[in-house]
Design an enzyme around this catalytic site. Structure first.
Site, PDB file in Angstrom:
ATOM      1  N   HIS A   1      57.168  65.449  70.477  1.00 56.92           N
ATOM      2  CA  HIS A   1      58.397  64.796  70.945  1.00 56.92           C
ATOM      3  C   HIS A   1      58.140  63.642  71.903  1.00 56.92           C
ATOM      4  O   HIS A   1      58.858  63.448  72.889  1.00 56.92           O
ATOM      5  CB  HIS A   1      59.330  65.819  71.598  1.00 56.92           C
ATOM      6  CG  HIS A   1      59.874  66.839  70.638  1.00 56.92           C
ATOM      7  ND1 HIS A   1      60.046  66.596  69.300  1.00 56.92           N
ATOM      8  CD2 HIS A   1      60.277  68.130  70.844  1.00 56.92           C
ATOM      9  CE1 HIS A   1      60.548  67.673  68.710  1.00 56.92           C
ATOM     10  NE2 HIS A   1      60.696  68.620  69.618  1.00 56.92           N
TER      11      HIS A   1
ATOM     12  N   GLU B   1      67.000  69.001  63.263  1.00 60.43           N
ATOM     13  CA  GLU B   1      66.487  67.715  63.726  1.00 60.43           C
ATOM     14  C   GLU B   1      66.176  66.820  62.525  1.00 60.43           C
ATOM     15  O   GLU B   1      65.104  66.905  61.939  1.00 60.43           O
ATOM     16  CB  GLU B   1      65.243  67.930  64.584  1.00 60.43           C
ATOM     17  CG  GLU B   1      65.469  68.868  65.769  1.00 60.43           C
ATOM     18  CD  GLU B   1      64.167  69.463  66.254  1.00 60.43           C
ATOM     19  OE1 GLU B   1      63.238  68.700  66.601  1.00 60.43           O
ATOM     20  OE2 GLU B   1      64.057  70.707  66.272  1.00 60.43           O
TER      21      GLU B   1
ATOM     22  N   HIS C   1      68.041  66.564  69.423  1.00 63.93           N
ATOM     23  CA  HIS C   1      67.531  67.931  69.533  1.00 63.93           C
ATOM     24  C   HIS C   1      68.609  68.884  70.044  1.00 63.93           C
ATOM     25  O   HIS C   1      68.335  69.764  70.867  1.00 63.93           O
ATOM     26  CB  HIS C   1      66.317  67.949  70.463  1.00 63.93           C
ATOM     27  CG  HIS C   1      65.372  69.088  70.244  1.00 63.93           C
ATOM     28  ND1 HIS C   1      65.701  70.394  70.516  1.00 63.93           N
ATOM     29  CD2 HIS C   1      64.102  69.110  69.788  1.00 63.93           C
ATOM     30  CE1 HIS C   1      64.670  71.178  70.250  1.00 63.93           C
ATOM     31  NE2 HIS C   1      63.682  70.421  69.802  1.00 63.93           N
TER      32      HIS C   1
END
Length: 328
Positions: free
Chosen positions: A109, A293, A179
């Site tokens: 991420h 996601e 997210h």
């Protein structure tokens, strides 16, 4: 949910606190009379999402301090590269780039201080429309090129649409996604939610959750959600895998009757059922919410057979994901 009288009021910034670096964080509330959504400039976070009957269907935190110390990417836009890049490195145009490793040996991420931990700038704000932007400098977390990212939040009837745009001044890789953890019941856990995905393939992973490179059929496996299936019907409900999308995703809470349909221009979706949430470290325990996601595939910079995540100067990367809700 409310009368439409409130839907015409312009979105105004509310102070949500100040970061340890002295940056002000604002909160914007969008309302079209059907949906009411609160978005923070910190992490471009969807903090609240109330559907037509008033139920908040995402996991959110109450204070900036909580987001600084107790978040697991709750509601944030993650980047520069959402999901994992193996060994925290990739090669582009013959040059190797080393990234921040924050998930064992891998990058997750965007690294240690990804886009979820940055304060975004509000470019425009209306009653049901908000645009946030962020400039990521060359070399941040190891990524090449200065990247400019924009996310637009739009309420349209019973739908929330997120539109992403990104440009760069040097060749780079980018994978932006949201997210949010969804719980259509508004409380409890999501193991009883029913999921259907138009996806006949998924990406098997190794012990580090890095794709092996195969796009495997879901038929006859515990990963098959082509027909409506309870989250906990197989594998104890534990999923953290990328699916190769061919169409929509539908999620239903049979008890309340609330449902959500997700459509996207992206080729994949990371389906995570929140089983690793820790009730001691966060306000939420295992299975408190599930994530969808929408994105390019994990580790695509190291997998030429995957859809490319490369962005070059003069190009613009665009994508959109729509979440449409039904509340009886």
């Amino acid at each position: 949910m409310r009368s439409n009288d409130a839907a015409g009021a312009p979105a105004a910034a509310e102070s949500f606190g100040t970061t340890p670096d002295g940056e002000r964080v604002d909160r914007y509330v969008l309302d079209n009379g059907r949906l009411r959504v609160a978005v923070l400039t910190y992490g471009a976070i969807v903090q609240r999402l109330q559907v037509a009957d008033g139920t908040d269907v995402v996991l959110g935190l109450g204070t900036l301090e909580d987001y600084l110390h107790r978040s697991r990417y709750f509601g944030a836009v993650v980047g520069r590269y959402g999901n994992r890049i193996a060994r925290a490195r990739f090669t582009l145009d013959g040059r190797e780039y080393r990234l921040a490793a924050n998930n064992g040996a891998h990058s997750l991420h965007g690294g240690v201080r990804g886009f979820d931990k940055r304060v975004w700038r509000a470019e425009s704000a209306g009653p049901a429309d908000l645009v946030l932007s962020l400039v990521s400098p060359d070399g941040e977390e190891g990524y090449p090129g200065e990247l400019t990212a924009r996310v637009r939040y739009v309420l349209d009837g019973d739908a929330l649409r997120l539109e992403y745009r990104a440009t760069t001044d040097a060749p780079t890789v980018v994978n932006l996604t949201n997210h949010s953890y969804f719980n259509l019941a508004g409380a409890g856990d999501v193991r009883g939610h029913v999921v259907a995905m138009e996806a006949d393939r998924y990406l098997p992973v190794d012990e580090g959750k890095i794709p092996t490179g195969e796009q495997a059929p879901v038929a006859g496996t515990p990963f098959d959600f082509t027909a409506p299936t309870r989250v906990d019907a197989r594998r104890g409900g534990r999923y953290d895998h990328c699916y190769v999308l061919q169409g929509r995703i539908a999620v239903t809470d049979p008890v309340s009757g609330r449902s959500m349909e997700v459509t996207t221009t992206e080729p994949g979706v990371q389906f995570y059922t929140g089983h690793m949430l820790d009730g001691d470290a966060t306000p939420y325990g295992p299975f408190a919410g599930l994530c969808l996601e929408t994105q390019r595939f994990p580790d695509a910079p190291n997998r030429p057979a995957f859809p490319s995540a490369v962005l070059r100067p003069g190009e613009e990367r665009t994508s959109a994901t729509t979440y449409r809700f039904h509340a009886p």
